[in-house]
Design a protein around this motif. Sequence first.
Motif, PDB file in Angstrom:
ATOM      1  N   GLU A  42      41.770 -36.264 -30.787  1.00 17.43           N
ATOM      2  CA  GLU A  42      42.147 -36.944 -29.616  1.00 17.43           C
ATOM      3  C   GLU A  42      40.891 -38.304 -29.784  1.00 17.43           C
ATOM      4  N   ALA A  43      41.561 -39.391 -29.381  1.00 15.33           N
ATOM      5  CA  ALA A  43      40.603 -40.696 -29.545  1.00 15.33           C
ATOM      6  C   ALA A  43      39.347 -40.347 -28.366  1.00 15.33           C
ATOM      7  N   VAL A  44      39.781 -39.718 -27.186  1.00  9.78           N
ATOM      8  CA  VAL A  44      38.649 -39.774 -26.252  1.00  9.78           C
ATOM      9  C   VAL A  44      38.332 -38.372 -25.676  1.00  9.78           C
ATOM     10  N   ILE A  45      37.253 -37.735 -25.919  1.00 14.74           N
ATOM     11  CA  ILE A  45      37.095 -36.468 -25.126  1.00 14.74           C
ATOM     12  C   ILE A  45      36.016 -36.530 -24.041  1.00 14.74           C
ATOM     13  N   HIS A  46      36.424 -36.492 -22.602  1.00  9.56           N
ATOM     14  CA  HIS A  46      35.616 -36.383 -21.757  1.00  9.56           C
ATOM     15  C   HIS A  46      35.118 -35.054 -21.301  1.00  9.56           C
ATOM     16  N   PRO A  47      33.868 -34.432 -20.931  1.00  8.68           N
ATOM     17  CA  PRO A  47      33.736 -33.465 -20.463  1.00  8.68           C
ATOM     18  C   PRO A  47      33.798 -33.459 -18.823  1.00  8.68           C
ATOM     19  N   VAL A  48      34.482 -32.129 -18.343  1.00  7.75           N
ATOM     20  CA  VAL A  48      34.586 -32.214 -16.787  1.00  7.75           C
ATOM     21  C   VAL A  48      33.139 -32.319 -16.256  1.00  7.75           C
ATOM     22  N   GLU A  49      32.971 -33.187 -15.218  1.00 10.56           N
ATOM     23  CA  GLU A  49      31.553 -33.128 -14.731  1.00 10.56           C
ATOM     24  C   GLU A  49      31.770 -33.179 -13.050  1.00 10.56           C
ATOM     25  N   GLU A  50      30.510 -32.573 -12.343  1.00  6.07           N
ATOM     26  CA  GLU A  50      30.611 -32.453 -11.072  1.00  6.07           C
ATOM     27  C   GLU A  50      29.394 -33.485 -10.466  1.00  6.07           C
ATOM     28  N   GLU A  51      29.141 -32.964  -9.052  1.00  2.00           N
ATOM     29  CA  GLU A  51      28.001 -33.874  -8.316  1.00  2.00           C
ATOM     30  C   GLU A  51      27.478 -32.652  -7.694  1.00  2.00           C
ATOM     31  N   PHE A  52      26.029 -33.112  -7.429  1.00  2.00           N
ATOM     32  CA  PHE A  52      25.259 -31.957  -6.594  1.00  2.00           C
ATOM     33  C   PHE A  52      24.653 -33.001  -5.470  1.00  2.00           C
ATOM     34  N   THR A  53      24.992 -32.662  -4.330  1.00  2.00           N
ATOM     35  CA  THR A  53      24.524 -33.465  -3.112  1.00  2.00           C
ATOM     36  C   THR A  53      23.769 -32.678  -1.986  1.00  2.00           C
ATOM     37  N   ASP A  54      23.098 -33.559  -0.949  1.00  2.00           N
ATOM     38  CA  ASP A  54      22.683 -32.927   0.150  1.00  2.00           C
ATOM     39  C   ASP A  54      23.810 -32.630   1.108  1.00  2.00           C
ATOM     40  N   GLU A  55      24.998 -32.714   0.603  1.00  2.00           N
ATOM     41  CA  GLU A  55      26.289 -32.140   1.595  1.00  2.00           C
ATOM     42  C   GLU A  55      26.495 -30.883   1.293  1.00  2.00           C
ATOM     43  N   MET A  56      25.860 -30.218   0.446  1.00  2.24           N
ATOM     44  CA  MET A  56      26.231 -28.882  -0.020  1.00  2.24           C
ATOM     45  C   MET A  56      25.126 -28.140  -0.069  1.00  2.24           C
ATOM     46  N   ASP A  57      25.316 -26.664  -0.052  1.00  3.10           N
ATOM     47  CA  ASP A  57      24.282 -25.623  -0.019  1.00  3.10           C
ATOM     48  C   ASP A  57      23.620 -25.535  -1.355  1.00  3.10           C
ATOM     49  N   PRO A  58      22.370 -26.198  -1.576  1.00  2.15           N
ATOM     50  CA  PRO A  58      21.928 -26.157  -2.923  1.00  2.15           C
ATOM     51  C   PRO A  58      21.597 -24.826  -3.648  1.00  2.15           C
ATOM     52  N   SER A  59      21.603 -23.771  -3.033  1.00  4.89           N
ATOM     53  CA  SER A  59      21.330 -22.476  -3.481  1.00  4.89           C
ATOM     54  C   SER A  59      22.545 -22.123  -4.377  1.00  4.89           C
ATOM     55  N   ASP A  60      23.582 -22.619  -3.929  1.00  3.66           N
ATOM     56  CA  ASP A  60      24.802 -22.540  -4.790  1.00  3.66           C
ATOM     57  C   ASP A  60      24.820 -23.015  -6.292  1.00  3.66           C
ATOM     58  N   ILE A  61      23.786 -24.167  -6.545  1.00  2.97           N
ATOM     59  CA  ILE A  61      23.632 -24.597  -7.899  1.00  2.97           C
ATOM     60  C   ILE A  61      23.246 -23.507  -9.026  1.00  2.97           C
ATOM     61  N   ALA A  62      23.903 -23.511  -9.957  1.00  4.40           N
ATOM     62  CA  ALA A  62      23.399 -22.435 -11.145  1.00  4.40           C
ATOM     63  C   ALA A  62      22.421 -22.960 -11.738  1.00  4.40           C
ATOM     64  N   PRO A  63      21.612 -22.137 -12.746  1.00  8.87           N
ATOM     65  CA  PRO A  63      20.487 -22.868 -13.483  1.00  8.87           C
ATOM     66  C   PRO A  63      21.046 -23.734 -14.469  1.00  8.87           C
ATOM     67  N   ARG A  64      20.550 -24.900 -14.648  1.00  5.74           N
ATOM     68  CA  ARG A  64      21.383 -26.162 -15.716  1.00  5.74           C
ATOM     69  C   ARG A  64      21.152 -25.938 -17.012  1.00  5.74           C
ATOM     70  N   GLY A  65      19.978 -25.207 -17.406  1.00  6.45           N
ATOM     71  CA  GLY A  65      20.058 -25.082 -18.983  1.00  6.45           C
ATOM     72  C   GLY A  65      19.521 -26.181 -19.753  1.00  6.45           C
ATOM     73  N   TYR A  66      19.020 -27.476 -18.996  1.00  4.17           N
ATOM     74  CA  TYR A  66      18.493 -28.487 -19.504  1.00  4.17           C
ATOM     75  C   TYR A  66      17.787 -29.074 -18.703  1.00  4.17           C
TER      76      TYR A  66
END
Length: 325
Positions: free
Chosen positions: A301-325
Amino acid sequence: MKSRLFHCLLCLLLVAFLITGCGESAKKQAQDGLLLGFSQIGSESAWRIGNTRDIEEQAENYGISLMLENANQKQENQIAAIRRFIAYKVDVIAFSPIVEEGWDNVLQEAKDAGIPVVLVDRDVSTESEDLTTCLIGADFYREGVMAGEYLIRKADALGLTQVNIVEITGTENSTPMRQRQAGFLDAIEGDERMSVLESIDGDFLKSRGAECMRSLLETYGNAIDVVYSHNDEMTLGALPEIEKAGFAPGKDMIIISIDGGQEAINVLKEGKINCVVECTPKLGKELMETALRLKAGETVEAVIHPVEEEFTDEMDPSDIAPRGY
Ligand code: AHR
């Protein structure tokens, strides 16, 4: 560790090749597997370090021999590394171009040598489009749009009628700098409340993020409503400057960052960053699979984009899994 030892061995073999001209016999030792030359930009951010680690780990997982060179933030080092990969007759060349322009000659040399080139993370701008086979990396434009759309939602929620923005940009002429800026500006374009006071080059570095923020605070002081920073590293440099100037980041100023490294997510949880748009450094698996397909003569494939999300103060931050980087 194993891959580092192997990397050292490959480097020794390369020196032997350069001195004695016996590259073919050195190459023979790796001929059953795939030999991948990868030129990394440098180590400017936690993102970049995570990206390098991921590529090393995935090369090991896939049994691919990796010649990894770190260019220490210099385009000329990347060009020299690519030339060494060509001389060594690697099967596939991959690199993350620090800036978009200036690659035509060396990429033509790779093409003439019959070695496919994969762009990782960032794009190039070349006269001819057939000098590279594909790009594996984030959709930086979409990241900028996500940052802008978050800001519009936040301004609505706070009932703001005027929004003064300062932008700390990444390395000038790099793909993420250009695309994150363009996406953000396009997203806020129709909103008359939005006004960009200044865009300033922070080069994706923490130290520059701090310097830029100091200068912006001196010029605009409490007129600043929003800091839009093109990566976490610069954001983490800017935050202490905002606090030193007597402002509460995340409250007196809306802070928007990009990457989603663990340190920035921790600060988001403290309420000092309002929004972090994800840019994943985990591109190694796609790179290895693409390199294997190229070696097998398959089209990719000419272009491969990974799927990405966002983390904001609109959500419960305790739901964010450890990032690994
Ligand atoms: O090209 C990706 C960018 O480069 C990341 O956002 C940044 O942290 C890195 O240095």
